[in-house]
Design a protein around this motif. Structure first.
Motif, PDB file in Angstrom:
ATOM      1  N   TRP A  53       0.832  -1.195   0.000  1.00  0.00           N
ATOM      2  CA  TRP A  53       0.000   0.000   0.000  1.00  0.00           C
ATOM      3  C   TRP A  53       0.871   1.251   0.000  1.00  0.00           C
ATOM      4  O   TRP A  53       2.047   1.210   0.380  1.00  0.00           O
ATOM      5  CB  TRP A  53      -0.906   0.022   1.237  1.00  0.00           C
ATOM      6  N   TYR A  54       0.256   2.343  -0.453  1.00  0.00           N
ATOM      7  CA  TYR A  54       0.937   3.635  -0.378  1.00  0.00           C
ATOM      8  C   TYR A  54      -0.119   4.707  -0.161  1.00  0.00           C
ATOM      9  O   TYR A  54      -1.138   4.741  -0.864  1.00  0.00           O
ATOM     10  CB  TYR A  54       1.733   3.946  -1.643  1.00  0.00           C
ATOM     11  N   ASP A  59       2.566  10.309   2.430  1.00  0.00           N
ATOM     12  CA  ASP A  59       3.839   9.931   1.829  1.00  0.00           C
ATOM     13  C   ASP A  59       4.485   8.752   2.558  1.00  0.00           C
ATOM     14  O   ASP A  59       5.649   8.779   2.909  1.00  0.00           O
ATOM     15  CB  ASP A  59       4.803  11.135   1.820  1.00  0.00           C
ATOM     16  N   ARG A  60       3.675   7.718   2.783  1.00  0.00           N
ATOM     17  CA  ARG A  60       4.225   6.506   3.401  1.00  0.00           C
ATOM     18  C   ARG A  60       3.472   5.297   2.889  1.00  0.00           C
ATOM     19  O   ARG A  60       2.355   5.407   2.368  1.00  0.00           O
ATOM     20  CB  ARG A  60       4.141   6.586   4.924  1.00  0.00           C
ATOM     21  N   GLY A  61       4.072   4.126   3.041  1.00  0.00           N
ATOM     22  CA  GLY A  61       3.451   2.903   2.572  1.00  0.00           C
ATOM     23  C   GLY A  61       4.215   1.702   3.083  1.00  0.00           C
ATOM     24  O   GLY A  61       5.075   1.825   3.962  1.00  0.00           O
TER      25      GLY A  61
END
Length: 300
Positions: A53-54, A59-61
């Motif tokens: 996932w993102y 701005d993370r995943g």
């Protein structure tokens, strides 16, 4: 379950269990409204081939465990890898059937509705509404707030009673409106005893307040979960499993959905091994729910 096994679990299935469904389905690419915050445009992406996932909004995943950590953090819970692994394990043990049980899908509040202000209850119309449900103002003020909701399309505002959910949203209600601001989720109410050894599960806030009223306004010794809709039941499981609770009480509706949810919670207690279970619905039968029973009782 270890971390490697957890990361092999389907991310879309986990999202479904917390009430998230894709708003865009492009084959192997699924897009969701972020489960970490309120938003109008889908910014949360899952690639089903890689099972990753993102979240473009933050701005993370990452993988399943990374998701569980981020989700727990967004709920104000501890989010170490061990916490995440426990949460994933508990979530996947939630009965799948519950996902398809609810008689009423959560009423979606239009994205144009936003919360303006929150303060102590004082609006006469709201007080009259609570009194019509046999809930005293003194009791209501312990658990409820008055909220002002903006309709950004019309520019109009309305007042409602409100109570916070674990996703930091608000359930809001008045005589003519019932909905939520933010993600649909459960509410958690701490009891007198900390840590508590018993947990009570209610479908609605009026049922909880009715049960407290029947105790002459005395706070529950144990903790309480308000589902806010039986469809939110899977969200309650991680708050019950593998904690310090020794007794589980259910106060759900006397209808098909309520009885099926009661059975699911009974099975959860049995799997815990050291947890007793008691369904309270016979105490307010033949009424549909706790509030209907409370309202029907003679005034003293």
């Amino acid at each position: 379950m270890n971390i490697e096994q957890a990361n092999a679990l389907s991310l879309p299935e986990i999202l479904q269990k917390i009430g998230c469904v894709p708003v865009k389905d492009k084959g192997n690419d699924l897009w969701y409204l972020s489960p970490f915050r309120e938003e109008k445009t889908a910014s949360f992406h899952i690639n089903t081939i890689k099972n990753v996932w993102y979240d473009f909004g933050s701005d993370r995943g990452g993988d399943v465990i990374n998701f569980a950590q981020s989700y727990l953090q967004s709920q104000g819970e501890d989010y170490t890898p061990a916490d995440a692994l426990r949460w994933v394990n508990n979530m996947m043990l939630s009965p799948v059937s519950i996902l398809y049980v609810p008689r009423d899908k959560p009423k979606e509040t239009k994205a144009t509705l936003t919360l303006s202000t929150v303060f102590e209850l004082e609006h006469k119309g709201l007080i009259n509404y609570l009194e019509s449900r046999r809930i005293s103002l003194a009791l209501a003020k312990k658990y409820l707030k008055e909220v002002v909701v903006n309709n950004n399309n019309t520019g109009k505002k309305f007042h409602a009673i409100g109570w916070q959910t674990v996703s930091e949203g608000y359930e809001v209600r008045n005589k003519v409106f019932k909905g939520c601001i933010g993600s649909k989720s459960i509410s958690f109410i701490r009891g007198k005893q900390v840590p508590a050894v018993e947990i009570h599960v209610f479908e609605g806030i009026m049922d909880f307040l009715s049960a407290v009223s029947e105790q002459k306004g005395q706070q529950f010794v144990g903790d309480a979960i308000i589902l806010n809709s039986v469809s939110c039941l899977p969200q309650a499981f991680p708050y019950i499993k593998n904690y310090h609770y020794r007794s589980l009480y259910t106060w759900l509706d006397n209808d098909t959905a309520g009885l099926l949810a009661t059975q699911a919670l009974k099975e959860l207690a049995e799997k815990e091994g050291n947890m007793t279970f008691q369904a309270m619905n016979k105490s307010y039968s033949p009424h549909k729910d706790v509030n209907a029973w409370h309202m029907d009782k003679p005034k003293v």
